[in-house]
Design a protein around this motif. Structure first.
Motif, PDB file in Angstrom:
ATOM      1  N   SER A  65       1.055  -1.088   0.033  1.00 18.83           N
ATOM      2  CA  SER A  65       0.174  -0.062   0.125  1.00 18.83           C
ATOM      3  C   SER A  65       0.916   1.350  -0.194  1.00 18.83           C
ATOM      4  O   SER A  65       0.724   2.006   0.911  1.00 18.83           O
ATOM      5  N   GLY A  66       1.807   1.306  -1.014  1.00 19.81           N
ATOM      6  CA  GLY A  66       2.632   2.703  -1.199  1.00 19.81           C
ATOM      7  C   GLY A  66       1.699   3.358  -2.046  1.00 19.81           C
ATOM      8  O   GLY A  66       0.194   3.160  -2.167  1.00 19.81           O
ATOM      9  N   PHE A  67       1.933   4.394  -2.864  1.00 20.87           N
ATOM     10  CA  PHE A  67       1.029   5.509  -3.634  1.00 20.87           C
ATOM     11  C   PHE A  67       0.514   4.467  -4.501  1.00 20.87           C
ATOM     12  O   PHE A  67      -0.834   4.567  -4.547  1.00 20.87           O
ATOM     13  N   VAL A  68       1.152   3.972  -5.562  1.00 23.70           N
ATOM     14  CA  VAL A  68       0.475   3.248  -6.429  1.00 23.70           C
ATOM     15  C   VAL A  68      -0.399   2.373  -6.078  1.00 23.70           C
ATOM     16  O   VAL A  68      -1.591   1.970  -6.603  1.00 23.70           O
ATOM     17  N   GLY A  69      -0.314   1.269  -4.927  1.00 25.96           N
ATOM     18  CA  GLY A  69      -1.003   0.276  -4.495  1.00 25.96           C
ATOM     19  C   GLY A  69      -2.329   0.987  -3.966  1.00 25.96           C
ATOM     20  O   GLY A  69      -3.545   0.395  -4.166  1.00 25.96           O
ATOM     21  N   SER A  70      -2.195   1.954  -3.311  1.00 27.98           N
ATOM     22  CA  SER A  70      -3.168   2.730  -2.597  1.00 27.98           C
ATOM     23  C   SER A  70      -4.049   3.442  -3.739  1.00 27.98           C
ATOM     24  O   SER A  70      -5.346   3.394  -3.911  1.00 27.98           O
ATOM     25  N   GLU A  71      -3.500   3.940  -4.836  1.00 31.84           N
ATOM     26  CA  GLU A  71      -4.359   4.201  -5.989  1.00 31.84           C
ATOM     27  C   GLU A  71      -5.014   3.140  -6.604  1.00 31.84           C
ATOM     28  O   GLU A  71      -6.204   3.529  -6.888  1.00 31.84           O
ATOM     29  N   ILE A  72      -4.518   2.080  -6.764  1.00 36.63           N
ATOM     30  CA  ILE A  72      -5.334   0.900  -7.304  1.00 36.63           C
ATOM     31  C   ILE A  72      -6.457   0.408  -6.571  1.00 36.63           C
ATOM     32  O   ILE A  72      -7.348   0.387  -6.842  1.00 36.63           O
ATOM     33  N   ALA A  73      -6.150   0.683  -5.220  1.00 41.14           N
ATOM     34  CA  ALA A  73      -7.345   0.295  -4.215  1.00 41.14           C
ATOM     35  C   ALA A  73      -8.400   1.200  -4.468  1.00 41.14           C
ATOM     36  O   ALA A  73      -9.676   0.939  -4.500  1.00 41.14           O
ATOM     37  N   SER A  74      -8.013   2.575  -4.486  1.00 39.03           N
ATOM     38  CA  SER A  74      -9.174   3.566  -4.739  1.00 39.03           C
ATOM     39  C   SER A  74      -9.925   3.518  -5.970  1.00 39.03           C
ATOM     40  O   SER A  74     -11.143   3.581  -5.944  1.00 39.03           O
ATOM     41  N   VAL A  75      -9.183   3.020  -6.973  1.00 34.43           N
ATOM     42  CA  VAL A  75      -9.879   2.744  -8.298  1.00 34.43           C
ATOM     43  C   VAL A  75     -10.912   1.821  -8.092  1.00 34.43           C
ATOM     44  O   VAL A  75     -12.253   1.773  -8.512  1.00 34.43           O
ATOM     45  N   CYS A  76     -10.311   0.749  -7.408  1.00 37.65           N
ATOM     46  CA  CYS A  76     -11.511  -0.431  -7.094  1.00 37.65           C
ATOM     47  C   CYS A  76     -12.567  -0.249  -6.459  1.00 37.65           C
ATOM     48  O   CYS A  76     -13.686  -0.559  -6.811  1.00 37.65           O
ATOM     49  N   CYS A  77     -12.495   0.710  -5.390  1.00 36.40           N
ATOM     50  CA  CYS A  77     -13.622   1.152  -4.702  1.00 36.40           C
ATOM     51  C   CYS A  77     -14.546   2.035  -5.655  1.00 36.40           C
ATOM     52  O   CYS A  77     -15.809   2.027  -5.692  1.00 36.40           O
ATOM     53  N   PRO A  82      10.587  -4.648   7.219  1.00 32.79           N
ATOM     54  CA  PRO A  82       9.862  -4.783   5.669  1.00 32.79           C
ATOM     55  C   PRO A  82       8.836  -3.857   5.701  1.00 32.79           C
ATOM     56  O   PRO A  82       7.870  -4.318   6.406  1.00 32.79           O
ATOM     57  N   THR A  83       8.686  -2.880   4.755  1.00 33.58           N
ATOM     58  CA  THR A  83       7.448  -2.283   4.670  1.00 33.58           C
ATOM     59  C   THR A  83       7.425  -1.711   3.125  1.00 33.58           C
ATOM     60  O   THR A  83       8.516  -2.107   2.604  1.00 33.58           O
ATOM     61  N   GLU A  84       6.640  -1.119   2.750  1.00 30.70           N
ATOM     62  CA  GLU A  84       6.846  -0.491   1.275  1.00 30.70           C
ATOM     63  C   GLU A  84       7.980   0.421   1.107  1.00 30.70           C
ATOM     64  O   GLU A  84       8.197   1.127   2.290  1.00 30.70           O
ATOM     65  N   ILE A  85       8.752   0.408   0.103  1.00 31.69           N
ATOM     66  CA  ILE A  85       9.875   1.082  -0.002  1.00 31.69           C
ATOM     67  C   ILE A  85       9.311   2.675  -0.212  1.00 31.69           C
ATOM     68  O   ILE A  85       8.615   2.811  -1.234  1.00 31.69           O
ATOM     69  N   PRO A  86       9.646   3.751   0.403  1.00 33.72           N
ATOM     70  CA  PRO A  86       9.400   4.927   0.088  1.00 33.72           C
ATOM     71  C   PRO A  86       9.844   5.404  -1.389  1.00 33.72           C
ATOM     72  O   PRO A  86      10.755   4.615  -1.648  1.00 33.72           O
ATOM     73  N   ASP A  87       9.062   6.082  -1.997  1.00 32.48           N
ATOM     74  CA  ASP A  87       9.321   6.651  -3.330  1.00 32.48           C
ATOM     75  C   ASP A  87      10.652   7.609  -3.401  1.00 32.48           C
ATOM     76  O   ASP A  87      10.942   8.266  -4.347  1.00 32.48           O
ATOM     77  N   VAL A  88      10.612   8.430  -2.134  1.00 29.45           N
ATOM     78  CA  VAL A  88      12.102   9.043  -2.065  1.00 29.45           C
ATOM     79  C   VAL A  88      12.886   8.580  -0.904  1.00 29.45           C
ATOM     80  O   VAL A  88      12.232   8.187   0.147  1.00 29.45           O
ATOM     81  N   VAL A  89      14.206   8.240  -1.085  1.00 28.50           N
ATOM     82  CA  VAL A  89      14.964   7.471  -0.155  1.00 28.50           C
ATOM     83  C   VAL A  89      16.221   8.273  -0.048  1.00 28.50           C
ATOM     84  O   VAL A  89      17.158   8.671  -0.928  1.00 28.50           O
ATOM     85  N   LEU A  90      16.571   8.495   1.218  1.00 25.80           N
ATOM     86  CA  LEU A  90      17.828   8.676   1.406  1.00 25.80           C
ATOM     87  C   LEU A  90      18.647   7.847   1.710  1.00 25.80           C
ATOM     88  O   LEU A  90      18.471   6.966   2.538  1.00 25.80           O
ATOM     89  N   THR A  91      19.745   7.564   0.973  1.00 26.73           N
ATOM     90  CA  THR A  91      20.245   6.378   0.834  1.00 26.73           C
ATOM     91  C   THR A  91      21.809   6.271   1.503  1.00 26.73           C
ATOM     92  O   THR A  91      22.548   5.299   1.793  1.00 26.73           O
ATOM     93  N   GLY A  92      21.964   7.435   2.439  1.00 29.48           N
ATOM     94  CA  GLY A  92      23.135   7.595   3.081  1.00 29.48           C
ATOM     95  C   GLY A  92      24.250   8.076   2.386  1.00 29.48           C
ATOM     96  O   GLY A  92      24.490   7.986   1.303  1.00 29.48           O
ATOM     97  N   HIS A  93      25.481   8.036   3.333  1.00 31.21           N
ATOM     98  CA  HIS A  93      26.928   8.502   2.722  1.00 31.21           C
ATOM     99  C   HIS A  93      27.754   7.492   2.447  1.00 31.21           C
ATOM    100  O   HIS A  93      28.365   7.128   1.394  1.00 31.21           O
TER     101      HIS A  93
END
Ligand SMILES: Cc1cc2nc3c(=O)[nH]c(=O)nc-3n(C[C@H](O)[C@H](O)[C@H](O)COP(=O)(O)OP(=O)(O)OC[C@H]3O[C@@H](n4cnc5c(N)ncnc54)[C@H](O)[C@@H]3O)c2cc1C
Length: 463
Positions: free
Chosen positions: A166-178, A442-453
């Motif tokens: 249920s990241g952004f795309v998964g949530s949008e798909i669920a919304s369309v189903c509704c 483990p969770t959905e990976i955010p679509d902006v990630v700080l990947t460290g130095h």
């Protein structure tokens, strides 16, 4: 004319010639090609794209296309200007020979370049079990063809849709189903929808929003296995809590994988989070030395950001692809003193369950959140994110007109909490922990990630 200005003119004329190859013919590739011609590039320009289609827009795929309002093949990107280029579509680049300056293609051809732009983006992470992923009725969503197939399946009126993730795309798909009146179950390993990008406080709100809309939302669970029938059609899933879900359409919305495999052996700084480059979009080689003639733009980029302690950042955002492409094009043609940095303030939007969600900054960098305006109970509010007393991000639900205000605060590293912008103040405006999950959980990976130095840090998973 002085000798120095003569040299400058000669170098400038030289930069306007030569062969430029762009690998990845989508949003970043197209906008870079347009910017190159706009800025006077006169040499041969080649765009290589693995997909057979001319560049199209992806955001409508999980919104207007799935709901049936726009056809998948009506999503072509508008052109900002005519581009004189050799389009090699439907053929993937399979290798890069930096010594001889050639891109190898799946057809066996090679394409020579003087300057190269890597814009190969990301692809959908497939279902981990290939046999289960091959069951009829199991989908991912990244391309226009994916969207056409999923839309056709939804149009047939499945008994239940299962969205895994249920990241952004998964949530949008669920919304369309509704919106289509289809029963939908969403499973999420984290505490709620959008936990990864926006944290647990907002996830509590999105969870309520989804349940209010009729979604059967199951949090804190993962899908152990998908089951099929004798005809090879998916019929349901077994979950980690021992329950099952019967579903004849399953959408795996498990995040993305950067398209960097074709660069194997090219000794560039490629890895799990994309292609490392400087703020001017010039690719780093494997030792972190900047290259002169290889540039990177779009979702495949991993680059340092001044606002976030110069940590490397990976972004899967439309705006980032457009701005990065323009900066890369500028720097491909410019003298050293004319190069520009690409230092975008991440910004994104999503439409789901009748609410426009918009955000700026890197919210997952924060440790605290404060509601600044509106009312979370009505799904109409603004909230700011803070990290060590600085404002680093903001999200709005149906309150997007205030985003420029928060963007200015973030750009100035304004103190957190930011001063309220005037009226419509939230009733409860005390900062609280933003509750971002431990990156090891483990969770959905955010679509902006700080990947460290540090390449050895747990966030930067180099191959
Ligand atoms: C369903 C969906 C909804 C989205 N909604 C939003 C939204 O609401 N807001 C937002 O900000 N962003 C959204 N995005 C993200 C946005 O679309 C991306 O940020 C944008 O497409 C990035 O553009 P890009 O050109 O970098 O990469 P891509 O669009 O991924 O294009 C990369 C291209 O390179 C090609 N390619 C890959 N490997 C090779 C190879 N070896 N050789 C040749 N070609 C290759 C690929 O086939 C692809 O066509 C959404 C994305 C999706 C999938």
């Amino acid at each position: 004319m002085s000798a120095a200005s003569l040299v400058t003119d000669l170098v400038r004329a030289f930069r306007a010639e030569g062969r430029i190859v762009i690998v990845g013919a989508s949003l970043a590739g197209l906008r870079a090609a347009e910017a190159l011609r706009e800025r006077g590039f006169r040499g041969p320009l080649t765009l290589i794209g693995a997909e057979p289609h001319l560049p199209y827009d992806r955001p409508p795929l999980s919104k207007q296309v799935l709901v049936g309002r726009v056809r998948a093949d009506h999503t072509e990107l508008p052109r900002m200007r005519a581009v004189d280029a050799d389009w090699r579509l439907g053929v993937a680049a399979t290798g890069l020979d930096r010594v001889n300056r050639q891109v190898r293609l799946a057809t066996g051809d090679t394409v020579p370049y003087d300057r190269l732009l890597i814009a190969t983006g990301v692809r959908a992470r497939p279902w981990p079990d290939p046999a289960e992923g091959a069951l009829q009725g199991v989908f991912t969503l990244r391309t226009r063809d994916d969207a056409a197939r999923l839309q056709a399946a939804l149009r047939k009126g499945p008994k239940r849709v299962l969205v895994v993730g249920s990241g952004f795309v998964g949530s949008e798909i669920a919304s369309v189903c509704c919106a289509l009146g289809l029963p939908v179950t969403v499973t999420e390993r984290g505490g709620g929808p959008l936990t990864g990008p926006l944290g647990g406080v907002i996830a509590d709100i999105t969870a309520r929003m989804q349940r209010d809309a009729g979604v059967d939302l199951r949090t804190g669970v993962s899908v152990h296995a998908l089951d099929g029938d004798a005809d090879g059609r998916v019929r349901g899933a077994r979950l980690s809590d021992g329950t099952t879900v019967e579903a004849d359409v399953v959408v795996a919305s498990l995040g993305s994988i950067r398209n960097v495999e074709w660069l194997a052996g090219a000794r560039l700084a490629t890895g799990f989070w994309g292609v490392g480059c400087d703020a001017g979009c010039r690719a780093f080689d494997i030792n972190g030395v900047v290259t002169d003639n290889i540039f990177v733009a779009g979702d495949v980029v991993r680059q340092p950001h001044v606002l976030y302690e110069y940590q490397f950042i990976s972004m899967e955002h439309w705006d980032n692809a457009v701005c990065g492409a323009r900066v890369a094009a500028n720097n491909m043609l410019s003298l050293e003193t004319e190069r520009r940095p690409h230092l975008p303030l991440p910004s994104y939007w999503s439409a789901q369950f009748g609410v426009n969600i918009k955000g700026v900054g890197v919210c997952s960098f924060a440790d605290e959140i404060v509601f600044t305006q509106g009312s979370p109970g009505d799904y109409r509010f603004a909230a700011a994110y803070g990290h060590r007393g600085r404002t680093v991000g903001a999200v709005t639900f149906d309150h997007g007109k205030w985003l420029p205000y928060y963007a200015a605060m973030i750009e100035r590293s304004a103190p957190f909490p930011p001063p309220p912008p005037g009226y419509d103040r939230a009733a409860d405006s005390v900062p609280v922990p933003a509750r971002f999950p431990d990156p090891r959980v483990p969770t959905e990976i955010p679509d902006v990630v700080l990947t460290g130095h540090d390449p050895t840090s747990r966030c930067a998973e180099f191959h």
